[in-house]
Design a protein around this motif. Sequence first.
Motif, short mmCIF file in Angstrom:
data_model
loop_
_atom_site.label_atom_id
_atom_site.label_comp_id
_atom_site.label_asym_id
_atom_site.label_seq_id
_atom_site.Cartn_x
_atom_site.Cartn_y
_atom_site.Cartn_z
N GLU A 102 0.83 -1.21 0.00
CA GLU A 102 0.00 0.00 0.00
C GLU A 102 0.86 1.26 0.00
OE1 GLU A 102 -2.82 -0.54 3.18
OE2 GLU A 102 -4.24 -1.51 1.82
N ARG A 108 -4.30 0.02 -7.52
CA ARG A 108 -4.88 -1.04 -6.68
C ARG A 108 -4.84 -2.42 -7.33
NH1 ARG A 108 -10.13 -0.37 -3.02
NH2 ARG A 108 -10.25 -2.50 -2.30
N ARG A 111 -1.41 -3.69 -7.42
CA ARG A 111 -0.99 -4.05 -6.06
C ARG A 111 -1.46 -5.46 -5.71
NH1 ARG A 111 -4.15 -0.68 -2.17
NH2 ARG A 111 -3.27 1.06 -3.31
#
Length: 240
Positions: A102, A108, A111
């Motif tokens: 993060e 996102r 990730r």
Amino acid sequence: MLQVRDLCCGYRDITVLRDINFEIEEGETLALVGSNGAGKTTLLMSISGHISPNSGKIIMNGADLASKGPDKRCVLGVGLVPEGRRIFPDLTVFENLKAIAEIKIDNRSYREEKINSLISKFELDSIRDIKADFLSGGQKKKLVIAIALISDPKILLLDEPFAALDVMTIKTLQEIIVDLQRLNNISVILCDHQARDLLACVDTAAIIHNGKVVAQGTPTSLIQNIDARNAYFGDSFKIS
Ligand code: ATP
């Protein structure tokens, strides 16, 4: 991709390393070998930017790293896994990876993809929901290396990755290190006292003695090298 030129460094008025010179190419693995206190950790910490050299240069892909601290070097692709690196004991394997991802990865979906690929690569699936405090030594080692790979380093510095591990876990880590090189083209510099295990998974090694690199070459050439034998291996050392 990384050149160390005439590097001198130490702590306050103590000089630990003098006139260190070596280079490592993209996708190459280099072992730093030396007795206790030879300065292996000091050298890794100088490359990562946690110790400032007294003189000399560290150049990565043409850029002098001198003015760049650890954070900037991390962005440039220098990843350090210090000996005994801390993880969050109360977080699970997945949460440890997520906590760092993060900070390092904005996107996102990338990730999540990155975390899942690392869990799979390091075979952490069965323990992804176990708190880090309850992991074995080998599982912790795998997790800290996986965490270091979140930032997509170009060069990974591993301080004593094989310490206190059993034979099979060392073999797994050796395979991971070779894969980093073979599949991801990541350069790796590592040091460890398990000299046979270390030499079995690197392209070249440098012997550090009395603050200097006294010999450098392939593992097989080094164990025949008289300076390397005098400084570290002795007369009876064999690779296998
Ligand atoms: P080992 O194999 O035992 O881990 P090493 O080769 O990694 O040893 P370093 O930890 O780099 O060696 O230490 C090199 C020298 O620097 C040692 O003499 C050590 O006592 C000294 N040293 C390390 N850290 C510091 C410090 N923070 N302040 C002063 N001296 C230090």
